[in-house]
Enzyme design. Sequence first.
Site, PDB file in Angstrom:
ATOM      1  N   ASP A   1       0.233  -0.827  -0.023  1.00 19.36           N
ATOM      2  CA  ASP A   1       0.184   0.117  -0.291  1.00 19.36           C
ATOM      3  C   ASP A   1       0.394   1.129  -0.122  1.00 19.36           C
ATOM      4  O   ASP A   1       1.856   1.197   0.727  1.00 19.36           O
ATOM      5  CB  ASP A   1      -0.748  -0.243   1.202  1.00 19.36           C
ATOM      6  CG  ASP A   1      -2.531   1.016   1.106  1.00 19.36           C
ATOM      7  OD1 ASP A   1      -2.083   1.857   0.066  1.00 19.36           O
ATOM      8  OD2 ASP A   1      -2.307   1.177   2.186  1.00 19.36           O
TER       9      ASP A   1
ATOM     10  N   ASP B   1      -2.356   2.643  -5.799  1.00 19.79           N
ATOM     11  CA  ASP B   1      -1.784   2.396  -5.083  1.00 19.79           C
ATOM     12  C   ASP B   1      -1.506   1.286  -3.834  1.00 19.79           C
ATOM     13  O   ASP B   1      -1.341   1.556  -3.558  1.00 19.79           O
ATOM     14  CB  ASP B   1      -1.961   3.942  -4.581  1.00 19.79           C
ATOM     15  CG  ASP B   1      -3.715   4.055  -3.001  1.00 19.79           C
ATOM     16  OD1 ASP B   1      -3.711   2.909  -3.335  1.00 19.79           O
ATOM     17  OD2 ASP B   1      -2.532   4.267  -1.781  1.00 19.79           O
ATOM     18  N   GLU B   2      -2.431  -0.209  -4.459  1.00 16.15           N
ATOM     19  CA  GLU B   2      -2.415  -0.714  -3.494  1.00 16.15           C
ATOM     20  C   GLU B   2      -2.545  -2.273  -4.616  1.00 16.15           C
ATOM     21  O   GLU B   2      -3.472  -2.053  -5.317  1.00 16.15           O
ATOM     22  CB  GLU B   2      -4.325  -1.131  -2.682  1.00 16.15           C
ATOM     23  CG  GLU B   2      -3.846  -0.799  -1.174  1.00 16.15           C
ATOM     24  CD  GLU B   2      -5.304  -0.858  -0.847  1.00 16.15           C
ATOM     25  OE1 GLU B   2      -5.865  -1.711  -0.713  1.00 16.15           O
ATOM     26  OE2 GLU B   2      -5.582   0.142  -0.516  1.00 16.15           O
TER      27      GLU B   2
END
Length: 373
Positions: A20, A118-119
């Site tokens: 993350d 973003d993960e």
Amino acid sequence: MAELYFPLKNDTSRKIIHIDMDAFFASVEERDDPELAKHPLVIARHPSDTGGKGVVTTANYKARQYGIHSAMSAQKAYELCPQAVFKPGNHEKYNAVSKEVREIFHRYTDVIEPVSIDEAYLDVTVNKKGIRSAIKVARMIQRDIWDAVQLTCSAGVSYNKFLAKLASDNHKPRGITVISPEEAVDFLKQLPIEKFHGVGKKTVPKMNEMGIFTGADLYEKSEMFLIQEFGKMGYSLYRKVRGIHDSSVSVTRERKSVGKEHTYGRALTTEEEVLAQLRQLAEKVEGALRRVQRHGKTVVVKIRYTDYTTVTKRVTLPYYIVKKEELFSQARLIWEDVGGIEKGIRLLGITLTNLDPMAYENIVLPLWEDRTY
Ligand SMILES: [Mg+2]
């Protein structure tokens, strides 16, 4: 219901990493303009420029100290911290960074499940470097990401996705948390109930009324009780609090396009019919785009006539679209440009390509639902 009495099996053989990025959009902006890092920074248009509309996509850690968080209205963020710097997002830049990060993941494994820009989950049980320690892989990924894009991320390492995600959240920013099979139940027992994925804002008060505040309280409840009260989620929570979650890291291919077409049993013979059908198709395409959380820049219209000649034409816009009104008006322009009604229309289609993940601010529906709680 006999199967409920079989002993539970727990697959602890896998090595899963959840990565993350830390305050992703804000960190990208701080990287490119270090001056910003000195202030509370909110990635959103300033509410005074939008008449109070707009949503916070990311807040840096300084802004979070004021209680500002993602998915909060920009207006609320402004009220909490009027001196914060508001900066509109640059999604092309974030997409480009996200792509670079994903390429780093591919150095280690192709079993990657992106959760958002973003993960991602990575299954590194078998990895391209032949490294046995998933912790080592996670550290190498953190270092590679820093070397490539000068951004930090947090990593969670465990034997399933549920635990890996909790682990990455456990120590941010720049953290790495490992939850081994031996530690899982103790870790879960000390968690507040709202940390369990699936327990939403509506469920928490109900749980609290039943005396369930932590994982330990949840652990005490029987499977039958949880199923009766919470249905499928109860079934899953009974297992999760025991560290059991077998969902695999599913490699989702990047959607390159989303389109809908329809073949008409009776040919369309008037402009009005064509426009009505294009409107319907635009609505369906919007629905499909929202399901995969993509927006795009290139609209393609396909027209097949009763003599089976087919025309397709595409238009690329300088901005992303997703809304049915915009899809329809672009499709209509293409129709007016290349379409003709004389031969009768057998098939119409609208496709949006050149897709990228949508950012929070474009995902209207879930946010509005959230705000009603
Ligand atoms: Mg993040």
